[in-house]
Write an enzyme that holds these catalytic residues in place. Sequence first.
Site, PDB file in Angstrom:
ATOM      1  N   ARG A 125      41.384  38.794  40.323  1.00  0.00           N
ATOM      2  CA  ARG A 125      41.550  37.635  39.431  1.00  0.00           C
ATOM      3  C   ARG A 125      42.987  37.664  38.927  1.00  0.00           C
ATOM      4  O   ARG A 125      43.408  38.623  38.276  1.00  0.00           O
ATOM      5  CB  ARG A 125      40.579  37.682  38.254  1.00  0.00           C
ATOM      6  CG  ARG A 125      40.893  36.594  37.237  1.00  0.00           C
ATOM      7  CD  ARG A 125      39.836  36.424  36.198  1.00  0.00           C
ATOM      8  NE  ARG A 125      38.640  35.821  36.757  1.00  0.00           N
ATOM      9  CZ  ARG A 125      37.649  35.303  36.031  1.00  0.00           C
ATOM     10  NH1 ARG A 125      37.728  35.301  34.717  1.00  0.00           N
ATOM     11  NH2 ARG A 125      36.588  34.793  36.620  1.00  0.00           N
ATOM     12  N   HIS A 152      38.206  28.685  42.264  1.00  0.00           N
ATOM     13  CA  HIS A 152      37.232  29.683  41.797  1.00  0.00           C
ATOM     14  C   HIS A 152      36.019  29.604  42.737  1.00  0.00           C
ATOM     15  O   HIS A 152      34.941  29.166  42.343  1.00  0.00           O
ATOM     16  CB  HIS A 152      36.849  29.344  40.355  1.00  0.00           C
ATOM     17  CG  HIS A 152      36.131  30.442  39.633  1.00  0.00           C
ATOM     18  ND1 HIS A 152      35.939  31.703  40.176  1.00  0.00           N
ATOM     19  CD2 HIS A 152      35.542  30.473  38.406  1.00  0.00           C
ATOM     20  CE1 HIS A 152      35.278  32.452  39.307  1.00  0.00           C
ATOM     21  NE2 HIS A 152      35.026  31.729  38.234  1.00  0.00           N
ATOM     22  N   GLN A 196      32.347  30.976  41.903  1.00  0.00           N
ATOM     23  CA  GLN A 196      31.522  30.192  40.975  1.00  0.00           C
ATOM     24  C   GLN A 196      30.719  29.135  41.721  1.00  0.00           C
ATOM     25  O   GLN A 196      29.574  28.841  41.379  1.00  0.00           O
ATOM     26  CB  GLN A 196      32.421  29.525  39.927  1.00  0.00           C
ATOM     27  CG  GLN A 196      31.661  28.722  38.896  1.00  0.00           C
ATOM     28  CD  GLN A 196      30.831  29.597  37.969  1.00  0.00           C
ATOM     29  OE1 GLN A 196      31.331  30.572  37.430  1.00  0.00           O
ATOM     30  NE2 GLN A 196      29.560  29.257  37.772  1.00  0.00           N
ATOM     31  N   ASP A 205      34.226  21.906  32.512  1.00  0.00           N
ATOM     32  CA  ASP A 205      34.832  23.221  32.279  1.00  0.00           C
ATOM     33  C   ASP A 205      35.656  23.112  31.003  1.00  0.00           C
ATOM     34  O   ASP A 205      35.873  22.005  30.487  1.00  0.00           O
ATOM     35  CB  ASP A 205      35.707  23.601  33.496  1.00  0.00           C
ATOM     36  CG  ASP A 205      36.140  25.057  33.468  1.00  0.00           C
ATOM     37  OD1 ASP A 205      35.639  25.829  32.619  1.00  0.00           O
ATOM     38  OD2 ASP A 205      36.989  25.436  34.295  1.00  0.00           O
ATOM     39  N   CYS A 242      30.645  26.576  34.035  1.00  0.00           N
ATOM     40  CA  CYS A 242      30.818  27.951  34.539  1.00  0.00           C
ATOM     41  C   CYS A 242      30.854  28.972  33.414  1.00  0.00           C
ATOM     42  O   CYS A 242      30.635  30.151  33.662  1.00  0.00           O
ATOM     43  CB  CYS A 242      32.062  28.034  35.415  1.00  0.00           C
ATOM     44  SG  CYS A 242      33.601  27.700  34.544  1.00  0.00           S
ATOM     45  N   ARG A 265      25.437  34.214  39.422  1.00  0.00           N
ATOM     46  CA  ARG A 265      26.682  34.838  39.882  1.00  0.00           C
ATOM     47  C   ARG A 265      26.359  36.172  40.541  1.00  0.00           C
ATOM     48  O   ARG A 265      26.965  36.550  41.538  1.00  0.00           O
ATOM     49  CB  ARG A 265      27.642  35.063  38.686  1.00  0.00           C
ATOM     50  CG  ARG A 265      28.117  33.802  37.985  1.00  0.00           C
ATOM     51  CD  ARG A 265      28.978  32.921  38.844  1.00  0.00           C
ATOM     52  NE  ARG A 265      30.129  33.618  39.379  1.00  0.00           N
ATOM     53  CZ  ARG A 265      31.289  33.812  38.728  1.00  0.00           C
ATOM     54  NH1 ARG A 265      31.455  33.305  37.530  1.00  0.00           N
ATOM     55  NH2 ARG A 265      32.300  34.449  39.300  1.00  0.00           N
TER      56      ARG A 265
HETATM   57  N1   CP Z   1      32.744  31.665  34.938  1.00  0.00           N
HETATM   58  C1   CP Z   1      33.468  32.785  35.008  1.00  0.00           C
HETATM   59  O1   CP Z   1      34.191  33.055  35.987  1.00  0.00           O
HETATM   60  O2   CP Z   1      33.239  33.625  33.953  1.00  0.00           O
HETATM   61  P1   CP Z   1      34.163  34.847  33.572  1.00  0.00           P
HETATM   62  O3   CP Z   1      35.528  34.317  33.260  1.00  0.00           O
HETATM   63  O4   CP Z   1      33.490  35.473  32.383  1.00  0.00           O
HETATM   64  O5   CP Z   1      34.215  35.802  34.749  1.00  0.00           O
END
Ligand code: CP
Length: 300
Positions: free
Chosen positions: A105, A132, A135, A219, A259, A287
């Site tokens: 990430r 992403h 997700q 989001d 998300c 997830r």
């Molecule tokens: N939705 C998501 O990726 O959550 P986090 O940022 O907590 O990993």
Amino acid sequence: MTVKRDFLSLLDCTADELDGLVQRAKALKALQRDGRLHRPLEGRTLAMIFQQHSTRTRVAFETGMTQLGGHAVVLAPEDTQLGRGEPIEDTARVLSEMVDIVTIRTGSHEDLIRFASSASIPVINAMTSRCHPCQLLADVLTFEELRGPLAGRTVAFVGDGYNMCHSYINAARQWGFRLKIACPEGYRPDPEFLSGSNEATLVESAREAVEGAELVVTDVWSSIGHEEEAARRREAFAPFQVTETLLDQAADDVVFMHCLPAHRGEEVSDTLLDDPRSAVWQEAGNRLHSQKALLEFLLA
Ligand code: CP
């Protein structure tokens, strides 16, 4: 020689492979629910580089690796030489000598590409500024569990045309659904994503996007890295808040997803997450199952 596979975007898989991941996630979820051990990744190690905060992505990968019999190592920049300037390419080559798969990430999608280009092991995008994809595996799984396949349906994305919106544009192409996107002026998705899409269209208002939609998604208004613009964004995004009243314009059996983390009172009303049409907790739990399917796909 086996060619390594990466998962940097949904476009790294074929539509059939993505559908296979969702079906496999359902099977893995059932195995876990029934308490049946399934440990195909015994002796395998996942390294997780998190240059930004995470709850769901991190816990899902770490728990998933444990459930599949493997092991996960978290690398935060402040604990590693990456945080002291070691080139990302060198880190990729070193980790490739020691572990079996890496998730990253990072705010910079270019860093993800540089890492993946230097790694000889599979690399998973755990979220960048561009997209992403992990997700979306959970979102599609959740919708399928509740309403069946997404193909041919109408989905609304309301809010920031950023990484989640980009991944929805890719998902619309791969799963064959119509996507209506409503964003404030100045916060629309990158035209590069839209130009390759026959399925996604920009509309003027949140109401227009949501009308008739069977899935409504939003989001946060200020994603990681945009916190300093939060006040300006709150003003620009105010007409794009998703509320119970807005959802009333959607299909009768609409599903709402986010998300998470959510900011109640900003992109969603204070109470929307607990509305019966909201599937956000199931979506978050998925997830785990979808990322297990992805790990198994790339490693087993
Ligand atoms: N939705 C998501 O990726 O959550 P986090 O940022 O907590 O990993």
